[in-house]
Design a protein around this motif. Sequence first.
Motif, PDB file in Angstrom:
ATOM      1  N   PHE A  38       4.225  55.896   9.976  1.00  0.00           N
ATOM      2  CA  PHE A  38       4.106  56.116  11.423  1.00  0.00           C
ATOM      3  C   PHE A  38       2.728  56.663  11.806  1.00  0.00           C
ATOM      4  O   PHE A  38       2.271  56.458  12.929  1.00  0.00           O
ATOM      5  CB  PHE A  38       5.207  57.072  11.900  1.00  0.00           C
ATOM      6  N   LEU A  39       2.079  57.356  10.884  1.00  0.00           N
ATOM      7  CA  LEU A  39       0.749  57.887  11.194  1.00  0.00           C
ATOM      8  C   LEU A  39      -0.295  56.772  11.323  1.00  0.00           C
ATOM      9  O   LEU A  39      -1.299  56.937  12.017  1.00  0.00           O
ATOM     10  CB  LEU A  39       0.309  58.860  10.094  1.00  0.00           C
ATOM     11  N   ILE A  40      -0.050  55.653  10.648  1.00  0.00           N
ATOM     12  CA  ILE A  40      -1.038  54.574  10.657  1.00  0.00           C
ATOM     13  C   ILE A  40      -1.187  53.968  12.052  1.00  0.00           C
ATOM     14  O   ILE A  40      -2.198  53.324  12.353  1.00  0.00           O
ATOM     15  CB  ILE A  40      -0.647  53.467   9.643  1.00  0.00           C
ATOM     16  N   VAL A  41      -0.208  54.191  12.935  1.00  0.00           N
ATOM     17  CA  VAL A  41      -0.236  53.626  14.290  1.00  0.00           C
ATOM     18  C   VAL A  41      -1.524  54.015  15.024  1.00  0.00           C
ATOM     19  O   VAL A  41      -2.059  53.237  15.825  1.00  0.00           O
ATOM     20  CB  VAL A  41       0.999  54.101  15.080  1.00  0.00           C
ATOM     21  N   PHE A  42      -2.066  55.202  14.750  1.00  0.00           N
ATOM     22  CA  PHE A  42      -3.251  55.683  15.460  1.00  0.00           C
ATOM     23  C   PHE A  42      -4.556  55.127  14.891  1.00  0.00           C
ATOM     24  O   PHE A  42      -5.586  55.148  15.569  1.00  0.00           O
ATOM     25  CB  PHE A  42      -3.292  57.212  15.414  1.00  0.00           C
ATOM     26  N   GLU A  43      -4.521  54.660  13.655  1.00  0.00           N
ATOM     27  CA  GLU A  43      -5.755  54.270  12.979  1.00  0.00           C
ATOM     28  C   GLU A  43      -6.501  53.123  13.648  1.00  0.00           C
ATOM     29  O   GLU A  43      -7.741  53.140  13.676  1.00  0.00           O
ATOM     30  CB  GLU A  43      -5.454  53.939  11.514  1.00  0.00           C
ATOM     31  N   PRO A  44      -5.837  52.086  14.209  1.00  0.00           N
ATOM     32  CA  PRO A  44      -6.616  51.021  14.870  1.00  0.00           C
ATOM     33  C   PRO A  44      -7.527  51.538  15.980  1.00  0.00           C
ATOM     34  O   PRO A  44      -8.643  51.028  16.155  1.00  0.00           O
ATOM     35  CB  PRO A  44      -5.537  50.083  15.426  1.00  0.00           C
ATOM     36  N   PHE A  45      -7.093  52.544  16.724  1.00  0.00           N
ATOM     37  CA  PHE A  45      -7.919  53.075  17.811  1.00  0.00           C
ATOM     38  C   PHE A  45      -9.104  53.863  17.260  1.00  0.00           C
ATOM     39  O   PHE A  45     -10.229  53.743  17.762  1.00  0.00           O
ATOM     40  CB  PHE A  45      -7.061  53.947  18.731  1.00  0.00           C
TER      41      PHE A  45
END
Length: 451
Positions: free
Chosen positions: A347-354
């Motif tokens: 779930f933490l990976i959701v922020f990585e694209p931004f």
Amino acid sequence: MPKLSFREIIRFYAPLLLTSQMMTLSGPIINVAVGRAADPKLDFASYWIGFAVLLFLESPCLVTQQVTATLVDGYWSIRRLMTVSLVVGFGASLTALLVACTPLGDLVFLDFIHTTARVAERATNVLIILSPVPVIIAVRGIATGIAIKEKQTGMIARATIGRIVVLASIAGIAVAIGTGSGAYAGATALLSGLIVETLMVFRSAAPELKRRLAIREPEGERLTYGEIIRIGAPVSLSAYVWTVSRPVVNAILGRLPDPELAQAGFGVVTPLVLLTCSPLWAIQNVTLILPESRADLRRAIRFGVALMITFSIIIIVMAATPVRDFLLHGVFNLAPDLEREVAPALFLIVFEPFFLGARSLSQGLLMRARKTTIIGVSSLIKLIVVTSAGIYLAMRNPGIQGTVLGTALFIGGDFIDATLFGIRARLLVLKGDLFKEESVYEVDETTLAEG
């Protein structure tokens, strides 16, 4: 001046998207083989710790493509860029062998990373297998940098597909045989794929390479070694810090109650972060090469934001739907304890694209302006903050879930870069240092004078 169209952006970017996806697909493919080894927890930890050490040592080689795309011109620039690349590549390969074949290896694997003796022994052998990789990466970067400069990105994608075919074939054989070390099989597959990719990209880039070699720059316009170092050193420092973040995170996880479980979980998550977010790396080439005005830049940024949103949604689907169970259990064949370790971190990976998208867009502009100092400065700040935060959290809460902690530290570094790169790039745009237009400040002063 003709405006940059989204069609032009997509035509330039699409092969780079394919390339980045294929490159980062290497990790999950290798994990498929590793997960079916006799002792997958041992092999997951061993392969990814050995690979992390190699990645750190080869860091300057990873920026050869960016530096070449920024600085390449004719015969003298290619000759000097190639000389620097070979020196750096051979130096990194020899250092890898030095670490693997001397007591320095115990210092790195046992004392710094603090892993177990059996993981250290296998990781050392992984490092020996992968030791030629830095030279291969450095040389490949010259050809791919020229291809990007010429907007011939399709040839890079074709070569990367060749790499994946070879890598997947060797990994498939390892799975079919089902014996031996998954870590060694993964290292052999990666090395073989990189050799094939490099040969293919050089063959494809040969016409452009010959054309540029025929250009003899006048004495006063020749690229100097000093300029290569001035532009490349901060970017290399950034690559060093980005790659050392994995050994640093593994070192922090190595001090938790179950270091093998935490390090193995981080070894599973890291390739997924790279695979799902790698398309955002390539957009730095969009802002480096394509925009010729602020209007063009706005279109490139809108394109980048659309990509960030798209890949964030893909990650949400991966983390919050039955796709997660299929991936962790069906594809990687994780044991129940390792699956429980990995699932929350997704779930933490959701922020990585931004974070990564903003970082990449800004870095392309910084490279274009040849203002790379902030890249090095940000790297040092990031290393200090991430290391301090990781040590503090691990000491205050030894029961913390290791994979969640490692993933948060890993993507937190990109947030720091994105913030500092973005501020610097915005100032360059406002001052008019990137495009041949009036700066915002100049327009404001004129308006005031007329008023």
